[in-house]
Design an enzyme around this catalytic site. Structure first.
Site, short mmCIF file in Angstrom:
data_model
loop_
_atom_site.label_atom_id
_atom_site.label_comp_id
_atom_site.label_asym_id
_atom_site.label_seq_id
_atom_site.Cartn_x
_atom_site.Cartn_y
_atom_site.Cartn_z
N GLY A 12 31.43 -26.62 50.16
CA GLY A 12 31.32 -27.20 51.50
C GLY A 12 31.49 -28.71 51.37
O GLY A 12 32.09 -29.20 50.40
N PHE A 13 30.93 -29.44 52.32
CA PHE A 13 31.10 -30.91 52.30
C PHE A 13 30.52 -31.52 51.03
O PHE A 13 31.12 -32.40 50.42
CB PHE A 13 30.45 -31.52 53.54
N GLY A 14 29.31 -31.06 50.62
CA GLY A 14 28.64 -31.65 49.46
C GLY A 14 29.36 -31.33 48.16
O GLY A 14 29.69 -32.22 47.36
N VAL A 78 26.95 -16.83 43.73
CA VAL A 78 25.91 -17.16 42.75
C VAL A 78 24.62 -16.45 43.14
O VAL A 78 24.23 -16.43 44.31
CB VAL A 78 25.74 -18.69 42.65
N GLU A 174 28.28 -27.87 72.66
CA GLU A 174 29.75 -27.89 72.52
C GLU A 174 30.35 -26.54 72.90
O GLU A 174 31.37 -26.45 73.59
CB GLU A 174 30.12 -28.26 71.08
N ASP A 303 22.78 -29.75 52.94
CA ASP A 303 21.83 -29.08 53.84
C ASP A 303 20.69 -28.39 53.10
O ASP A 303 19.63 -28.16 53.67
CB ASP A 303 22.56 -28.01 54.66
N ALA A 318 27.09 -33.27 58.18
CA ALA A 318 28.17 -33.35 57.20
C ALA A 318 28.15 -34.66 56.41
O ALA A 318 28.38 -34.67 55.20
CB ALA A 318 29.51 -33.18 57.92
N GLN A 319 27.87 -35.77 57.10
CA GLN A 319 27.89 -37.08 56.42
C GLN A 319 26.86 -37.15 55.29
O GLN A 319 27.12 -37.73 54.24
CB GLN A 319 27.63 -38.20 57.43
C1 LIG Z 1 28.70 -24.63 64.04
C2 LIG Z 1 28.34 -25.89 63.28
C3 LIG Z 1 28.67 -27.12 63.83
C4 LIG Z 1 28.35 -28.31 63.17
N1 LIG Z 1 28.71 -29.51 63.71
C5 LIG Z 1 28.48 -30.64 63.04
C6 LIG Z 1 28.93 -31.90 63.53
O1 LIG Z 1 29.53 -31.97 64.62
N2 LIG Z 1 28.69 -33.01 62.79
C7 LIG Z 1 28.03 -32.94 61.58
O2 LIG Z 1 27.85 -33.97 60.93
N3 LIG Z 1 27.59 -31.78 61.09
C8 LIG Z 1 27.80 -30.62 61.78
N4 LIG Z 1 27.37 -29.44 61.27
C9 LIG Z 1 26.57 -29.44 60.03
C10 LIG Z 1 27.47 -29.59 58.82
O3 LIG Z 1 28.55 -28.68 58.88
C11 LIG Z 1 26.62 -29.36 57.59
O4 LIG Z 1 25.61 -30.32 57.56
C12 LIG Z 1 27.44 -29.44 56.32
O5 LIG Z 1 28.42 -28.43 56.31
C13 LIG Z 1 26.54 -29.31 55.11
O6 LIG Z 1 27.32 -29.35 53.95
P1 LIG Z 1 26.86 -28.56 52.65
O7 LIG Z 1 27.85 -28.89 51.60
O8 LIG Z 1 25.42 -28.80 52.40
O9 LIG Z 1 26.95 -27.03 53.06
P2 LIG Z 1 28.19 -26.21 53.62
O10 LIG Z 1 29.25 -27.08 54.12
O11 LIG Z 1 27.60 -25.19 54.53
O12 LIG Z 1 28.76 -25.49 52.32
C14 LIG Z 1 28.03 -24.55 51.59
C15 LIG Z 1 29.02 -23.79 50.73
O13 LIG Z 1 28.30 -23.03 49.79
C16 LIG Z 1 28.85 -21.75 49.71
N5 LIG Z 1 27.77 -20.88 49.26
C17 LIG Z 1 26.58 -20.67 49.84
N6 LIG Z 1 25.84 -19.83 49.09
C18 LIG Z 1 26.58 -19.51 48.01
C19 LIG Z 1 26.35 -18.69 46.89
N7 LIG Z 1 25.22 -18.02 46.72
N8 LIG Z 1 27.33 -18.56 45.98
C20 LIG Z 1 28.51 -19.22 46.14
N9 LIG Z 1 28.77 -20.02 47.18
C21 LIG Z 1 27.81 -20.17 48.11
C22 LIG Z 1 29.33 -21.45 51.11
O14 LIG Z 1 30.34 -20.45 51.11
C23 LIG Z 1 29.86 -22.81 51.54
O15 LIG Z 1 31.22 -22.97 51.21
C24 LIG Z 1 27.67 -28.24 61.92
C25 LIG Z 1 27.33 -27.00 61.38
C26 LIG Z 1 27.68 -25.84 62.05
C27 LIG Z 1 27.32 -24.50 61.45
#
Ligand SMILES: Cc1cc2nc3c(=O)[nH]c(=O)nc-3n(C[C@H](O)[C@H](O)[C@H](O)COP(=O)(O)OP(=O)(O)OC[C@H]3O[C@@H](n4cnc5c(N)ncnc54)[C@H](O)[C@@H]3O)c2cc1C
Length: 438
Positions: A12-14, A78, A174, A303, A318-319
């Protein structure tokens, strides 16, 4: 000499930012995700409301890293981490708990849907977290209009043409605004027996205002805009029940065949895998350098991590994930090459935005509070900038201009495998009947 191995879980983003920050590091980077794509979650609601297609908000992870030779992508889920043996376990299509050793580990596994202890609601009220969810919601919404058009009994139209969103955070706001625009403009001239514009879009939340993380003036502006679009906004009461007939809120039954859950999230099981301290929500409490206590080689970002800044927990946006992923990657790089160690992580808040229908958004950054068309332009520019590839940027930009000018949407296909099976069966059955009666 064996290369240092950095395992990143979650693209994901991180996770993506961490892997990219390691592109010049003399290390072997293994990126594991349970899907084969990086998903731009902020635009999921546009797939759910037919504006964009799934392929416009997601990119294959393998394609993103095609030029980063030190990165290997693994499609797998995982299932656990052994901190002592320094390995993660993943399962794929035909193997379970395959170990992958690491020297450094970055967990960036995000969140999942939470129904606040009412998991039974999931069957009636799908959430919006993955591409599968978004397509399922799109199918459900479009199917409701098709059923209503075919339905002779007008009393059933009420249930079919009432759309309820539970949760008035950015996603609920939204999504409800986009649905209102869909029913009042795009679909308007296409049905003969029903009037799509008569559809009810209801947004409910127990909070006293929509977009509670924004300032009060922007919440009010967003609420007024929603009402102008014809969304019924019901605040201050939590939902008492969700079932096959709709919801009960503040003792009142609202009949609906389409309830969408946009209310809560729960972190991934990263805290359980690591058996470390978590906050009340279950997010892993990380140190200021984003590692877990006593394990300088394990980072948790995005997250699924919990870190306070200025006495408040950082938000799940996301940021934060992006900046934390980048920071973890840089810190690991400096450990490996022996450069200067970055200072503790500090989140730079660039602001908050939410779009409320066509040509209107709210934007809050520092002391600047904007609502209206200028905020919408800023929203569009920022979202285009953060899409993963230039091809997505061009494709989404063109689609947005087209939708803005013509009102037409990118994809209004009902892609429902089981539905089409059933349809094929009943079509075959009726053909059979015709043949027999002939
Ligand atoms: C509908 C929606 C709208 C949003 N709108 C906004 C917005 O407008 N602005 C904003 O800043 N933020 C927004 N967010 C929040 C933002 O998307 C998250 O904060 C961000 O994606 C967090 O990034 P991350 O890398 O922590 O997790 P994620 O981007 O969720 O990535 C997690 C990744 O881990 C993978 N994963 C999870 N568990 C496992 C596992 N056990 N094994 C292998 N892979 C795994 C998943 O497949 C995914 O690819 C929104 C979220 C949603 C759901």
């Amino acid at each position: 000499m064996a290369r240092t191995k950095v395992v990143i879980v979650g693209a994901g983003f991180g996770g993506l930012a961490a892997a990219k920050a390691l592109r010049k590091t003399p290390a072997s980077v293994v990126l594991i995700d349970r899907t084969n794509h990086h998903l731009f979650e902020p635009l999921l609601y546009q797939v759910a409301t037919s504006v964009l297609t799934p392929g416009q908000i997601a990119s294959p992870i393998r394609a993103i890293f095609r030029r980063q030779k030190n990165a290997t992508v693994i499609l797998g889920e995982v299932t656990g981490v052994d901190k002592d043996k320094k390995c993660v376990f993943f399962s794929d299509a035909d193997r379970e708990n395959v170990p992958i050793p690491y020297d450094y580990l970055v967990l960036a596994t995000g969140v999942t849907q939470s129904y606040f202890g009412h998991n039974e609601y999931a069957q009636y009220a799908p959430g919006l977290k993955t591409l599968v969810d978004a397509v399922a919601v799109r199918n459900k919404v479009l199917q409701a209009f098709e059923q209503a058009e075919a339905e002779e009994d007008p009393s059933r139209h009420r249930d079919l043409l009432t759309f309820i969103l539970v949760g008035a955070g950015p996603t609920g706001v939204e999504m409800s605004a986009a649905l209102a625009v869909l029913v009042r403009s795009t679909l308007q001239s296409e049905f003969r027996r029903i009037d799509p514009a008569s559809a009810r879009v209801v947004l409910v939340d127990m909070a006293p205002r929509v977009l509670p993380t924004f300032s009060e003036d922007l919440s009010t502006a967003a609420k007024e805009r929603l009402q102008k679009l014809g969304v019924e906004v019901r605040l201050g009461h939590s939902v008492d029940l969700i079932d096959a007939d709709g919801i009960i809120v503040a003792g009142e039954r609202i009949f609906s065949k389409t309830v969408i859950w946009t209310a809560g999230v729960a972190p991934s099981p990263a805290g359980k895998w690591l058996n470390v301290d978590t906050d009340r929500a279950g997010r892993v409490r990380v140190q200021p350098d984003l590692t877990v206590p006593a394990h300088p080689e394990i980072f948790v970002v995005g997250d699924t991590a919990s870190l306070d800044q200025n006495g408040k927990p950082l938000p799940g946006v996301a940021q934060v994930a992006l900046q934390q992923g980048r920071y973890a990657g840089k810190l690991i790089h400096s450990h490996i090459v022996g450069g200067s160690t970055p200072k503790p992580f500090k989140y730079f808040d660039k602001g908050n935005m939410a779009v409320v229908g066509k040509g209107f958004a709210v934007l809050q950054t520092g002391k600047i509070h904007l609502s209206g068309f200028s905020a919408w332009l800023a929203w569009a520019a920022v979202h285009l900038e953060f899409l993963t590839t230039s091809s997505l940027r061009v494709s989404v930009f063109v689609q947005w201009v087209w939708t803005y000018v013509t009102g037409q949407r990118g994809s209004r296909l009902i892609v429902n495998h089981h539905g089409s099976d059933k349809g094929t069966r009943s079509a075959a059955a009726s053909l059979g009947t015709v043949a027999v009666t002939k």
